[in-house]
Design a protein around this motif. Structure first.
Motif, PDB file in Angstrom:
ATOM      1  N   ASP A   1     -96.513   1.157  36.843  1.00 27.86           N
ATOM      2  CA  ASP A   1     -97.113  -0.160  36.768  1.00 27.86           C
ATOM      3  C   ASP A   1     -97.324  -0.621  35.339  1.00 27.86           C
ATOM      4  N   GLU A   2     -96.849   0.144  34.377  1.00 29.58           N
ATOM      5  CA  GLU A   2     -97.021  -0.195  32.963  1.00 29.58           C
ATOM      6  C   GLU A   2     -95.685  -0.645  32.398  1.00 29.58           C
ATOM      7  N   ALA A   3     -95.657  -1.871  31.919  1.00 24.80           N
ATOM      8  CA  ALA A   3     -94.410  -2.407  31.376  1.00 24.80           C
ATOM      9  C   ALA A   3     -94.216  -1.947  29.942  1.00 24.80           C
ATOM     10  N   PRO A   4     -92.962  -1.721  29.544  1.00 23.29           N
ATOM     11  CA  PRO A   4     -92.707  -1.386  28.144  1.00 23.29           C
ATOM     12  C   PRO A   4     -93.163  -2.527  27.243  1.00 23.29           C
ATOM     13  N   PRO A   5     -93.649  -2.232  26.039  1.00 19.91           N
ATOM     14  CA  PRO A   5     -94.099  -3.303  25.145  1.00 19.91           C
ATOM     15  C   PRO A   5     -92.923  -4.096  24.600  1.00 19.91           C
ATOM     16  N   THR A   6     -93.198  -5.301  24.183  1.00 18.54           N
ATOM     17  CA  THR A   6     -92.211  -6.079  23.450  1.00 18.54           C
ATOM     18  C   THR A   6     -92.220  -5.614  21.992  1.00 18.54           C
ATOM     19  N   PRO A   7     -91.161  -5.921  21.238  1.00 24.29           N
ATOM     20  CA  PRO A   7     -91.195  -5.555  19.813  1.00 24.29           C
ATOM     21  C   PRO A   7     -92.424  -6.095  19.090  1.00 24.29           C
ATOM     22  N   ALA A   8     -92.854  -7.303  19.470  1.00 22.65           N
ATOM     23  CA  ALA A   8     -94.022  -7.894  18.809  1.00 22.65           C
ATOM     24  C   ALA A   8     -95.295  -7.129  19.145  1.00 22.65           C
ATOM     25  N   SER A   9     -95.458  -6.743  20.421  1.00 17.18           N
ATOM     26  CA  SER A   9     -96.676  -6.022  20.791  1.00 17.18           C
ATOM     27  C   SER A   9     -96.698  -4.630  20.176  1.00 17.18           C
ATOM     28  N   ARG A  10     -95.550  -3.977  20.090  1.00 19.01           N
ATOM     29  CA  ARG A  10     -95.493  -2.659  19.478  1.00 19.01           C
ATOM     30  C   ARG A  10     -95.781  -2.760  17.977  1.00 19.01           C
ATOM     31  N   ALA A  11     -95.334  -3.828  17.341  1.00 20.20           N
ATOM     32  CA  ALA A  11     -95.577  -4.006  15.914  1.00 20.20           C
ATOM     33  C   ALA A  11     -97.063  -4.103  15.607  1.00 20.20           C
ATOM     34  N   ARG A  12     -97.860  -4.553  16.589  1.00 15.07           N
ATOM     35  CA  ARG A  12     -99.291  -4.709  16.351  1.00 15.07           C
ATOM     36  C   ARG A  12    -100.011  -3.370  16.234  1.00 15.07           C
ATOM     37  N   TRP A  13     -99.490  -2.318  16.907  1.00 18.37           N
ATOM     38  CA  TRP A  13    -100.175  -1.028  16.814  1.00 18.37           C
ATOM     39  C   TRP A  13     -99.427  -0.012  15.952  1.00 18.37           C
ATOM     40  N   LEU A  14     -98.202  -0.292  15.590  1.00 15.58           N
ATOM     41  CA  LEU A  14     -97.418   0.675  14.825  1.00 15.58           C
ATOM     42  C   LEU A  14     -97.966   0.757  13.393  1.00 15.58           C
ATOM     43  N   PRO A  15     -98.379   1.936  12.947  1.00  9.72           N
ATOM     44  CA  PRO A  15     -98.916   2.057  11.586  1.00  9.72           C
ATOM     45  C   PRO A  15     -97.871   1.622  10.552  1.00  9.72           C
ATOM     46  N   PRO A  16     -98.311   0.985   9.472  1.00  9.73           N
ATOM     47  CA  PRO A  16     -97.343   0.462   8.493  1.00  9.73           C
ATOM     48  C   PRO A  16     -96.524   1.543   7.805  1.00  9.73           C
ATOM     49  N   GLN A  17     -97.055   2.771   7.742  1.00  7.59           N
ATOM     50  CA  GLN A  17     -96.329   3.859   7.073  1.00  7.59           C
ATOM     51  C   GLN A  17     -95.359   4.579   8.013  1.00  7.59           C
ATOM     52  N   VAL A  18     -95.160   4.031   9.226  1.00 13.08           N
ATOM     53  CA  VAL A  18     -94.268   4.639  10.211  1.00 13.08           C
ATOM     54  C   VAL A  18     -93.011   3.786  10.357  1.00 13.08           C
ATOM     55  N   GLN A  19     -91.858   4.420  10.300  1.00 10.69           N
ATOM     56  CA  GLN A  19     -90.589   3.726  10.498  1.00 10.69           C
ATOM     57  C   GLN A  19     -90.071   4.007  11.907  1.00 10.69           C
ATOM     58  N   LEU A  20     -89.598   2.980  12.596  1.00 10.02           N
ATOM     59  CA  LEU A  20     -89.092   3.102  13.957  1.00 10.02           C
ATOM     60  C   LEU A  20     -87.588   2.915  13.984  1.00 10.02           C
ATOM     61  N   LEU A  21     -86.897   3.915  14.530  1.00  9.46           N
ATOM     62  CA  LEU A  21     -85.462   3.805  14.820  1.00  9.46           C
ATOM     63  C   LEU A  21     -85.353   3.674  16.336  1.00  9.46           C
ATOM     64  N   ARG A  22     -84.914   2.539  16.807  1.00  5.78           N
ATOM     65  CA  ARG A  22     -85.031   2.192  18.229  1.00  5.78           C
ATOM     66  C   ARG A  22     -83.689   2.270  18.944  1.00  5.78           C
ATOM     67  N   ASP A  23     -83.742   2.812  20.166  1.00  2.56           N
ATOM     68  CA  ASP A  23     -82.603   2.800  21.098  1.00  2.56           C
ATOM     69  C   ASP A  23     -81.356   3.482  20.540  1.00  2.56           C
ATOM     70  N   LEU A  24     -81.533   4.639  19.940  1.00  2.00           N
ATOM     71  CA  LEU A  24     -80.379   5.418  19.499  1.00  2.00           C
ATOM     72  C   LEU A  24     -79.681   6.018  20.713  1.00  2.00           C
ATOM     73  N   ARG A  25     -78.368   5.950  20.737  1.00  2.00           N
ATOM     74  CA  ARG A  25     -77.589   6.391  21.896  1.00  2.00           C
ATOM     75  C   ARG A  25     -77.295   7.884  21.813  1.00  2.00           C
ATOM     76  N   TYR A  26     -77.634   8.616  22.881  1.00  2.00           N
ATOM     77  CA  TYR A  26     -77.184  10.011  22.962  1.00  2.00           C
ATOM     78  C   TYR A  26     -76.182  10.196  24.099  1.00  2.00           C
ATOM     79  N   GLY A  27     -75.843   9.105  24.798  1.00  2.00           N
ATOM     80  CA  GLY A  27     -74.864   9.126  25.879  1.00  2.00           C
ATOM     81  C   GLY A  27     -74.404   7.713  26.167  1.00  2.00           C
ATOM     82  N   ASP A  28     -73.520   7.566  27.131  1.00  2.00           N
ATOM     83  CA  ASP A  28     -72.925   6.266  27.418  1.00  2.00           C
ATOM     84  C   ASP A  28     -73.771   5.403  28.346  1.00  2.00           C
TER      85      ASP A  28
END
Length: 318
Positions: free
Chosen positions: A38-65
């Protein structure tokens, strides 16, 4: 005549009460069927609000097809040779997402600013992939993450596996069956943290009263139950293991204790951490300040001298 009327009234009361109990049980089952769904994934904007500024995010890296074969990497800006917490979400093997707040938010806020990489993994879900195949997806993701770890400032030899609910089952299955990980090209990890799984002994689970979601996941074939059962696959000493369980769910703690006892019988360092928290809060609250996070961090620090030093340091302000 009055006796017959009284009996009739009593019978009707029993029928009504029984019906209400069945409805309540059905409602409870329906609610339990949607654990973590029942919990929806956050939007990039909502995640940006809690992501600490000293943390870098690499998003949706592919490990398969497949579109679900993706992972996110949260890394410290200046990481070098860092340990990695490799997180596998829950959701009844049919739902869930790597980006949900309950999966990553507090863990990232607590650990990445102190120098730990956090990797959060998606995998194929029911009905496209059964749990055993999902475990193979997790193994592929682990192999991919280890092979790329140095690029993110991590050390491929310093991984800790962590999973919640269905994700904890998948981690336990890899821990009990290291050949699954090796087949995908993954190497051994420092230890594993299981967050409130009730599916460690799958045959015992399926032969007792259980939620509908387990029927969808494991079907009716006892051979398939054994193949996907961490307790039955466990046959040798493995990496250190911490099984967190909710004391509000009797079956979770009972299975955690039994699994830990079997791991100990092979010489593994394994322990149970019961918590008076709900199934969801076992996941959500990990990383928040307090005794629970402190106990898990104590286990993490015991795995590696570098992790001990990293997690002993105070986190910079968010």
């Amino acid at each position: 005549m009055n006796t017959l009327i009284d009996v009739g009234r009593a019978t009707r009361r029993i029928v009504c009460v029984t019906a209400l109990l069945l409805l309540a049980a059905g409602a409870c089952g329906a609610a339990q069927d949607t654990l973590d769904a029942d919990e929806a994934p956050p939007t990039p904007a909502s995640r940006a609000r809690w992501l600490p500024p000293q943390v870098q995010l690499l998003r949706d890296l592919r490990y398969g097809d497949h579109e679900r074969q993706r992972l996110d990497v949260y890394r410290p800006a200046q990481a070098q040779g860092a340990a990695t917490v490799f997180m596998v979400h829950g959701g009844g093997w049919a739902h869930g997402d790597k980006a949900m707040d309950s999966v990553v938010k507090h863990k990232v806020q607590a650990w990445v600013p102190r120098g730990v990489v956090v990797v959060s993994v998606n995998y194929r879900l029911l009905p496209q992939a059964a749990p055993l195949e999902q475990a193979r997806d997790v193994a592929r993701a682990l192999a991919f993450a280890q092979s790329r770890s140095a690029e993110w400032g991590g050390d491929p030899a310093r991984f800790v596996l962590m999973g919640h609910s269905a994700g904890a089952h998948l981690v336990a299955l890899l821990d009990a069956t290291p050949a699954l990980a090796a087949e995908a090209g993954a190497t051994r990890w420092l230890g594993s943290v299981l967050l409130d799984s009730a599916a460690l002994d799958v045959p015992a689970l399926m032969q007792a009263r259980h939620l509908r979601l387990f029927d969808r996941a494991f079907g009716r074939d006892p051979a398939a139950w054994h193949a996907a059962s961490p307790w039955h696959r466990l046959a040798a000493r493995g990496a250190p293991l911490l099984a967190v369980c909710s004391t509000r769910r009797d079956e979770a703690c009972a299975q955690a204790r039994r699994h830990v006892e079997k791991a100990q019988s092979f010489g593994s360092r394994a322990s149970v951490l019961p918590q008076d928290l709900s199934h969801r809060d076992i996941n959500l609250q990990l990383g928040e300040p307090g005794a629970y996070t402190g106990a898990v961090e104590s286990f993490l620090r015991s795995l590696d001298a570098g992790l001990d030093a990293t997690l002993s340091a105070a986190a910079p302000p968010l």
